[in-house]
Design a protein around this motif. Structure first.
Motif, PDB file in Angstrom:
ATOM      1  N   HIS A 118     -32.832 -34.041  17.364  1.00  0.00           N
ATOM      2  CA  HIS A 118     -33.238 -32.685  17.734  1.00  0.00           C
ATOM      3  C   HIS A 118     -33.556 -31.880  16.477  1.00  0.00           C
ATOM      4  N   PRO A 119     -34.759 -31.329  16.365  1.00  0.00           N
ATOM      5  CA  PRO A 119     -35.142 -30.620  15.135  1.00  0.00           C
ATOM      6  C   PRO A 119     -34.277 -29.396  14.817  1.00  0.00           C
ATOM      7  N   ASN A 120     -33.661 -28.789  15.816  1.00  0.00           N
ATOM      8  CA  ASN A 120     -32.826 -27.620  15.557  1.00  0.00           C
ATOM      9  C   ASN A 120     -31.419 -27.969  15.075  1.00  0.00           C
ATOM     10  N   HIS A 121     -31.052 -29.247  15.108  1.00  0.00           N
ATOM     11  CA  HIS A 121     -29.686 -29.624  14.768  1.00  0.00           C
ATOM     12  C   HIS A 121     -29.582 -30.570  13.581  1.00  0.00           C
ATOM     13  N   GLY A 122     -30.683 -31.092  13.107  1.00  0.00           N
ATOM     14  CA  GLY A 122     -30.657 -32.074  12.028  1.00  0.00           C
ATOM     15  C   GLY A 122     -30.077 -31.551  10.726  1.00  0.00           C
ATOM     16  N   HIS A 123     -30.068 -30.242  10.551  1.00  0.00           N
ATOM     17  CA  HIS A 123     -29.540 -29.661   9.308  1.00  0.00           C
ATOM     18  C   HIS A 123     -28.023 -29.476   9.327  1.00  0.00           C
ATOM     19  N   VAL A 124     -27.395 -29.630  10.475  1.00  0.00           N
ATOM     20  CA  VAL A 124     -25.964 -29.391  10.592  1.00  0.00           C
ATOM     21  C   VAL A 124     -25.206 -30.630  10.101  1.00  0.00           C
ATOM     22  N   PRO A 125     -24.381 -30.480   9.047  1.00  0.00           N
ATOM     23  CA  PRO A 125     -23.616 -31.636   8.581  1.00  0.00           C
ATOM     24  C   PRO A 125     -22.649 -32.122   9.647  1.00  0.00           C
ATOM     25  N   VAL A 126     -22.574 -33.445   9.788  1.00  0.00           N
ATOM     26  CA  VAL A 126     -21.671 -34.074  10.747  1.00  0.00           C
ATOM     27  C   VAL A 126     -20.738 -34.997   9.973  1.00  0.00           C
ATOM     28  N   ILE A 127     -19.457 -34.732  10.116  1.00  0.00           N
ATOM     29  CA  ILE A 127     -18.422 -35.532   9.482  1.00  0.00           C
ATOM     30  C   ILE A 127     -17.748 -36.337  10.579  1.00  0.00           C
ATOM     31  N   VAL A 128     -17.826 -37.649  10.473  1.00  0.00           N
ATOM     32  CA  VAL A 128     -17.241 -38.525  11.478  1.00  0.00           C
ATOM     33  C   VAL A 128     -15.755 -38.707  11.186  1.00  0.00           C
ATOM     34  N   ARG A 171     -21.718 -19.234  19.022  1.00  0.00           N
ATOM     35  CA  ARG A 171     -22.381 -19.246  17.725  1.00  0.00           C
ATOM     36  C   ARG A 171     -22.607 -20.709  17.353  1.00  0.00           C
ATOM     37  N   PRO A 172     -23.809 -21.063  16.897  1.00  0.00           N
ATOM     38  CA  PRO A 172     -24.062 -22.465  16.531  1.00  0.00           C
ATOM     39  C   PRO A 172     -23.103 -22.917  15.430  1.00  0.00           C
ATOM     40  N   PRO A 173     -22.696 -24.181  15.466  1.00  0.00           N
ATOM     41  CA  PRO A 173     -21.765 -24.650  14.433  1.00  0.00           C
ATOM     42  C   PRO A 173     -22.456 -24.801  13.080  1.00  0.00           C
ATOM     43  N   ASP A 174     -21.707 -24.520  12.035  1.00  0.00           N
ATOM     44  CA  ASP A 174     -22.181 -24.733  10.670  1.00  0.00           C
ATOM     45  C   ASP A 174     -21.872 -26.155  10.218  1.00  0.00           C
ATOM     46  N   LEU A 175     -20.892 -26.770  10.871  1.00  0.00           N
ATOM     47  CA  LEU A 175     -20.465 -28.114  10.514  1.00  0.00           C
ATOM     48  C   LEU A 175     -19.750 -28.701  11.725  1.00  0.00           C
ATOM     49  N   ILE A 176     -19.899 -30.001  11.908  1.00  0.00           N
ATOM     50  CA  ILE A 176     -19.291 -30.674  13.058  1.00  0.00           C
ATOM     51  C   ILE A 176     -18.364 -31.777  12.569  1.00  0.00           C
ATOM     52  N   LEU A 177     -17.138 -31.770  13.062  1.00  0.00           N
ATOM     53  CA  LEU A 177     -16.181 -32.858  12.868  1.00  0.00           C
ATOM     54  C   LEU A 177     -16.190 -33.653  14.162  1.00  0.00           C
ATOM     55  N   LEU A 178     -16.651 -34.886  14.099  1.00  0.00           N
ATOM     56  CA  LEU A 178     -16.946 -35.668  15.295  1.00  0.00           C
ATOM     57  C   LEU A 178     -16.106 -36.932  15.365  1.00  0.00           C
ATOM     58  N   ASP A 179     -15.216 -36.981  16.346  1.00  0.00           N
ATOM     59  CA  ASP A 179     -14.460 -38.207  16.590  1.00  0.00           C
ATOM     60  C   ASP A 179     -15.453 -39.276  17.038  1.00  0.00           C
ATOM     61  N   TRP A 180     -15.350 -40.456  16.464  1.00  0.00           N
ATOM     62  CA  TRP A 180     -16.286 -41.538  16.763  1.00  0.00           C
ATOM     63  C   TRP A 180     -15.982 -42.178  18.109  1.00  0.00           C
ATOM     64  N   HIS A 181     -14.700 -42.172  18.490  1.00  0.00           N
ATOM     65  CA  HIS A 181     -14.268 -42.831  19.733  1.00  0.00           C
ATOM     66  C   HIS A 181     -13.955 -41.774  20.783  1.00  0.00           C
ATOM     67  N   LEU A 182     -14.949 -41.477  21.588  1.00  0.00           N
ATOM     68  CA  LEU A 182     -14.811 -40.477  22.643  1.00  0.00           C
ATOM     69  C   LEU A 182     -15.053 -41.128  23.992  1.00  0.00           C
ATOM     70  N   PRO A 183     -14.425 -40.613  25.035  1.00  0.00           N
ATOM     71  CA  PRO A 183     -14.735 -41.122  26.375  1.00  0.00           C
ATOM     72  C   PRO A 183     -16.131 -40.669  26.787  1.00  0.00           C
ATOM     73  N   GLY A 184     -16.799 -41.480  27.582  1.00  0.00           N
ATOM     74  CA  GLY A 184     -18.149 -41.107  28.042  1.00  0.00           C
ATOM     75  C   GLY A 184     -19.140 -41.159  26.903  1.00  0.00           C
ATOM     76  N   THR A 185     -19.809 -40.059  26.641  1.00  0.00           N
ATOM     77  CA  THR A 185     -20.768 -39.978  25.543  1.00  0.00           C
ATOM     78  C   THR A 185     -19.972 -40.035  24.245  1.00  0.00           C
ATOM     79  N   ASP A 186     -20.097 -41.156  23.517  1.00  0.00           N
ATOM     80  CA  ASP A 186     -19.266 -41.340  22.328  1.00  0.00           C
ATOM     81  C   ASP A 186     -19.879 -40.685  21.096  1.00  0.00           C
ATOM     82  N   GLY A 187     -19.160 -40.750  19.996  1.00  0.00           N
ATOM     83  CA  GLY A 187     -19.595 -40.106  18.764  1.00  0.00           C
ATOM     84  C   GLY A 187     -20.938 -40.609  18.275  1.00  0.00           C
TER      85      GLY A 187
END
Length: 151
Positions: free
Chosen positions: A86-96, A60-76
């Motif tokens: 991405h037009p399908n994801h711009g509406h999803v709130p992202v909390i760093v 199920r697509p996320p309603d909200l994302i909690l995103l660690d800023w310091h990640l290995p590889g592809t970072d936050g």
């Protein structure tokens, strides 16, 4: 402290590479929120989840994302840039989420269109208090768009 209101069924995506932090975050949420919490440990998995690729094809697509800023590889920062592009994801709130006290990181996360930036307190009780306030605002008071794009 007054009892927390139950939150509507939401899917929260936690992108956190530290298993201990992920566990503390999960335990801080109410049972209703924890039930909808999905955890991935790096930026590539986060993008696969959001784009419903590979093992996350039926997620199920996320309603909200909690995103660690310091990640290995592809970072936050890279994850946030891709989500915003991405037009399908711009509406999803992202909390760093960041363990850093750097004002530059906070500013950078907002410049990159994060909806909020939370410093992960080193003290577990402080972290729990912060996450409860987060839950009360973002999952009870704030109105989020539906992840399925419906009316």
């Amino acid at each position: 402290m007054p009892p927390r209101r139950s939150s509507p069924a939401r899917t929260l995506l936690l992108v956190e590479d530290n298993p201990g932090d992920a566990r503390l975050i999960e335990e801080a949420f109410s049972p209703a929120v924890a039930e909808g919490l999905r955890v991935v440990s790096n930026g590539d998995e986060a993008l696969d989840f959001v784009n419903r690729r590979g093992e996350y094809e039926g997620a199920r697509p996320p309603d909200l994302i909690l995103l660690d800023w310091h990640l290995p590889g592809t970072d936050g920062e890279e994850v946030l840039a891709e989500l915003n592009a991405h037009p399908n994801h711009g509406h999803v709130p992202v909390i760093v989420l960041t363990g850093s006290q750097s004002e530059r990181e906070v500013r950078d996360s907002y410049v990159k269109n994060a909806n909020a930036c939370i410093t992960k307190a080193a003290d577990p009780d402080e972290l729990e208090e912060t996450l409860r306030a987060f839950e009360e605002f973002w999952l009870s008071a704030a109105r989020l768009p539906r992840s399925d794009g419906g009316p």
